[in-house]
Design a protein around this motif. Structure first.
Motif, PDB file in Angstrom:
ATOM      1  N   VAL A 152       0.845  -1.190   0.000  1.00  0.00           N
ATOM      2  CA  VAL A 152       0.000   0.000   0.000  1.00  0.00           C
ATOM      3  C   VAL A 152       0.881   1.240   0.000  1.00  0.00           C
ATOM      4  N   TRP A 153       0.548   2.201  -0.854  1.00  0.00           N
ATOM      5  CA  TRP A 153       1.263   3.471  -0.886  1.00  0.00           C
ATOM      6  C   TRP A 153       0.817   4.368   0.271  1.00  0.00           C
ATOM      7  N   THR A 154       1.712   5.224   0.683  1.00  0.00           N
ATOM      8  CA  THR A 154       1.345   6.288   1.607  1.00  0.00           C
ATOM      9  C   THR A 154       0.559   7.339   0.812  1.00  0.00           C
ATOM     10  N   PRO A 155      -0.174   8.230   1.485  1.00  0.00           N
ATOM     11  CA  PRO A 155      -0.869   9.304   0.752  1.00  0.00           C
ATOM     12  C   PRO A 155       0.074  10.118  -0.125  1.00  0.00           C
ATOM     13  N   LEU A 168     -10.459   6.811  -9.855  1.00  0.00           N
ATOM     14  CA  LEU A 168     -11.682   6.207  -9.333  1.00  0.00           C
ATOM     15  C   LEU A 168     -11.367   5.020  -8.422  1.00  0.00           C
ATOM     16  N   ILE A 169     -10.464   4.153  -8.859  1.00  0.00           N
ATOM     17  CA  ILE A 169     -10.097   2.988  -8.049  1.00  0.00           C
ATOM     18  C   ILE A 169      -9.388   3.426  -6.769  1.00  0.00           C
ATOM     19  N   ALA A 170      -8.497   4.424  -6.883  1.00  0.00           N
ATOM     20  CA  ALA A 170      -7.686   4.846  -5.739  1.00  0.00           C
ATOM     21  C   ALA A 170      -8.529   5.448  -4.622  1.00  0.00           C
ATOM     22  N   LEU A 182      -2.472  -3.202  -9.268  1.00  0.00           N
ATOM     23  CA  LEU A 182      -3.623  -2.318  -9.444  1.00  0.00           C
ATOM     24  C   LEU A 182      -4.658  -2.589  -8.358  1.00  0.00           C
ATOM     25  N   HIS A 183      -4.843  -3.859  -7.998  1.00  0.00           N
ATOM     26  CA  HIS A 183      -5.823  -4.185  -6.961  1.00  0.00           C
ATOM     27  C   HIS A 183      -5.417  -3.609  -5.608  1.00  0.00           C
ATOM     28  N   ASP A 184      -4.114  -3.329  -5.426  1.00  0.00           N
ATOM     29  CA  ASP A 184      -3.670  -2.750  -4.158  1.00  0.00           C
ATOM     30  C   ASP A 184      -4.201  -1.335  -3.965  1.00  0.00           C
ATOM     31  N   LEU A 185      -4.584  -0.663  -5.059  1.00  0.00           N
ATOM     32  CA  LEU A 185      -5.219   0.643  -4.907  1.00  0.00           C
ATOM     33  C   LEU A 185      -6.525   0.508  -4.137  1.00  0.00           C
ATOM     34  N   ARG A 186      -7.180  -0.633  -4.281  1.00  0.00           N
ATOM     35  CA  ARG A 186      -8.421  -0.888  -3.532  1.00  0.00           C
ATOM     36  C   ARG A 186      -8.110  -1.016  -2.041  1.00  0.00           C
ATOM     37  N   HIS A 187      -7.025  -1.702  -1.712  1.00  0.00           N
ATOM     38  CA  HIS A 187      -6.580  -1.766  -0.314  1.00  0.00           C
ATOM     39  C   HIS A 187      -6.269  -0.363   0.205  1.00  0.00           C
ATOM     40  N   GLY A 188      -5.591   0.423  -0.656  1.00  0.00           N
ATOM     41  CA  GLY A 188      -5.245   1.780  -0.251  1.00  0.00           C
ATOM     42  C   GLY A 188      -6.465   2.650  -0.018  1.00  0.00           C
ATOM     43  N   ALA A 189      -7.516   2.446  -0.818  1.00  0.00           N
ATOM     44  CA  ALA A 189      -8.748   3.226  -0.644  1.00  0.00           C
ATOM     45  C   ALA A 189      -9.375   2.945   0.713  1.00  0.00           C
ATOM     46  N   ALA A 190      -9.330   1.667   1.135  1.00  0.00           N
ATOM     47  CA  ALA A 190      -9.860   1.312   2.459  1.00  0.00           C
ATOM     48  C   ALA A 190      -9.025   1.959   3.555  1.00  0.00           C
ATOM     49  N   TYR A 241      -8.528  -5.687   4.155  1.00  0.00           N
ATOM     50  CA  TYR A 241      -8.442  -4.472   3.359  1.00  0.00           C
ATOM     51  C   TYR A 241      -8.119  -3.211   4.160  1.00  0.00           C
ATOM     52  N   THR A 242      -7.591  -3.352   5.346  1.00  0.00           N
ATOM     53  CA  THR A 242      -7.253  -2.165   6.125  1.00  0.00           C
ATOM     54  C   THR A 242      -5.813  -2.239   6.577  1.00  0.00           C
ATOM     55  N   THR A 243      -5.128  -1.157   6.372  1.00  0.00           N
ATOM     56  CA  THR A 243      -3.732  -1.047   6.769  1.00  0.00           C
ATOM     57  C   THR A 243      -3.559   0.285   7.497  1.00  0.00           C
TER      58      THR A 243
END
Length: 539
Positions: free
Chosen positions: A307-310, A331-333, A450-458, A487-489
């Protein structure tokens, strides 16, 4: 049942086989000649409902004793079904099995096993797992009761891991140790792969370049494939129990997201530089040298889910702002759509004035084709609320798409999708993922899927103060536990703020500020606020 034995041979006269009429079959006294011909038998089987006579005719026995013994064993098998019309179909099935065994010169079916199957209402035929697999896959395709992408995953497991071990095994012999053999073979291949990687021989190392061991999660998925197929076999009474359910494996828990902290980024970049240097100095070069991007992708990460930082997300979005698919990644992010949902989004499902988008359809790669389907789960088919920044990005994207439509003219393909190729046709989800990875590489960021952006959104949602229920609803999960488990970090800055808040609750009279300049021991000073008196007293 004795077979009513007689003898025949293959002697010919005038080109015709004499059979039972050969004069050499009997001695002068009328007894059978033991040195000529073979024994044959014929027994009548109870007629079916139509009254037509049925016979069991078999030959090729060396002695009359062999004939009688065989017919007695066959008769015992034919006595298993109920007498009369009720057992006729089963009796005919057993008769076919007897004839087939004799033709193959194979042993007759086992009485105890056949008797058990008949009493249990199971199929009497002993088919192999490979034969059952073929019919099972064909049935799934005909009924369409499994997603095509899911079925392709099952077939991949079969081709890669299962077939070599279980294809020839009889369904009634699929015991737990037999099924465990699939995973024993996987472990053996993993050991060979790891040994090849560590080999001193450059050619051996080059032969396994790009190959990965089969991990615990994949093993769990393979077991799930076996469990699904054997569950169907159990419902159809082909097997009495599901052996795959009893196979024990490592937990194979799905990886949770890990944040790309500075220390992890530095370690990754050092590993990337090392791998790139090794690639360029390798004694055995591949036919096509790996580009920097491929080496970057192959460099190990701290976790499969990163997961990326903000700040890192901001760098990516700034870099991708001019890309024609920027709005898709935005949109995904921020709203956590799945890749297939974003690729399948339609303008008819978007209400930008109200800040809403319905995730009604999705696109997935199925083999080499792109197929449209329903969202992943029932709860996934829902409406997503859009923030003003995402609405603005979608409006800008629509303006760009309209310009592309005018430029294409009659060549424009009106797919109705929000995100398309330049000619309006549907995107290929796998290409969208690779394009995202190349944008990430060009931006100088550490890799994520790309799916990790979904983790990042959470993670962003929770860091912003939204509760777990709100975040779960945004991701359209069927339960809050899925969101909480996977899905939460916790972002480092949020974790530090929580730690400071916790520490601030404890009043201190003495503060440890760090190492002193002289002795290297912690420096201690008096705090401005003193600890209140302990009501229990002190020693």
């Amino acid at each position: 049942m004795t077979g009513n034995g007689f003898k025949r041979c293959r002697c010919r006269e005038n080109g015709r086989e004499l059979g039972a009429k050969c004069p050499k079959l009997r001695r002068k006294d009328g007894s059978w000649n033991p040195h000529h011909g073979t024994w044959c038998g014929k027994e009548e089987i109870p007629a079916g409902p139509d009254g037509k006579r049925i016979y069991l005719r078999c030959g090729g026995f060396a002695t009359e004793a062999d004939l009688i013994a065989w017919y007695q064993a066959a008769g015992r098998l034919l006595d298993i079904p109920d007498a009369g019309p009720e057992g006729h179909e089963a009796r005919m099935e057993i008769l076919d099995m007897i004839r087939a065994a004799h033709k193959r010169q194979a042993p007759l079916p086992e009485y105890e096993e056949l008797h058990r199957k008949y009493k249990a209402g199971q199929s009497l035929q002993s088919i192999t797992f490979g034969e059952y697999w073929d019919t099972w896959v064909e049935r799934r395709r005909r009924l369409g009761d499994i997603r095509e992408s899911t079925l392709i995953g099952y077939i991949s497991h079969w081709e890669t891991h299962i077939r070599a071990v279980l294809a020839g095994v009889r369904m009634d012999r699929l015991f737990v140790p037999v099924v465990e053999g699939v995973f024993t073979e996987i472990d053996r291949k993993n050991e060979e792969l790891l040994a090849a990687r560590a080999s001193d021989d450059p050619e051996v190392r080059a032969s396994v370049r790009g190959k990965r061991p089969t991990g615990p999660v994949t093993k769990q998925r393979i077991r799930a494939t076996l469990r699904t197929v054997l569950a169907s076999a159990q419902r159809e009474h082909v097997v009495t129990f599901n052996a795959a359910e009893l196979v024990k494996l490592d937990s194979g828990k799905k990886a949770k997201g890990v944040v790309w902290t500075k220390a992890r980024v530095d370690a990754f970049e050092a590993a990337f530089d090392e791998r790139l240097a090794a690639e360029r100095s390798a004694e055995v070069q591949p036919k096509k040298p790996l580009e920097r991007f491929k080496v970057w992708l192959a460099t190990p990460r701290p976790s499969p889910v990163m997961v990326w930082t903000p700040a890192q997300l901001g760098v990516f979005l700034d870099h991708a702002a001019a890309d024609r698919l920027y709005a898709l990644y935005h949109l995904i992010a921020f709203r956590g759509l799945r890749r297939g949902e974003a690729c399948g989004a339609r303008w008819v499902d978007a209400e930008l004035d109200g800040g809403l988008l319905a995730t009604a359809r999705q696109l997935n790669n199925v083999g080499r084709q792109v197929k449209e389907g329903s969202p992943k789960t029932e709860s996934s088919d829902a409406v997503v609320a859009l923030d003003s920044g995402t609405v603005a990005a979608l409006r800008a994207h629509r303006t760009r798409q309209e310009a592309e439509r005018l430029a294409a003219g009659s060549a424009w393909i009106d797919s109705g999708r929000i995100f398309t190729k330049v000619d309006g046709s549907e995107l290929t989800p796998d290409w969208v993922s690779e394009h995202f990875e190349r944008l990430t590489f060009a931006a100088g960021l550490p890799p994520i899927r790309l799916h990790d952006l979904r983790h990042g959104a959470a993670t962003l949602s929770l860091a912003a103060g939204n509760d777990m229920k709100t975040t779960s609803a945004m991701l359209r999960h069927s339960s809050i536990s899925i969101t909480a488990d996977l899905y939460t970090t916790v972002l480092p800055e949020v974790a530090r703020e929580a730690a400071e808040a916790s520490a601030a609750l404890v009043p201190r009279a003495v503060v440890v500020t760090g190492a002193s300049e002289t002795g290297g021991l912690p420096s201690v000073s008096q705090a401005g606020n003193h600890r209140p008196a302990d009501s229990t007293g002190s020693r």
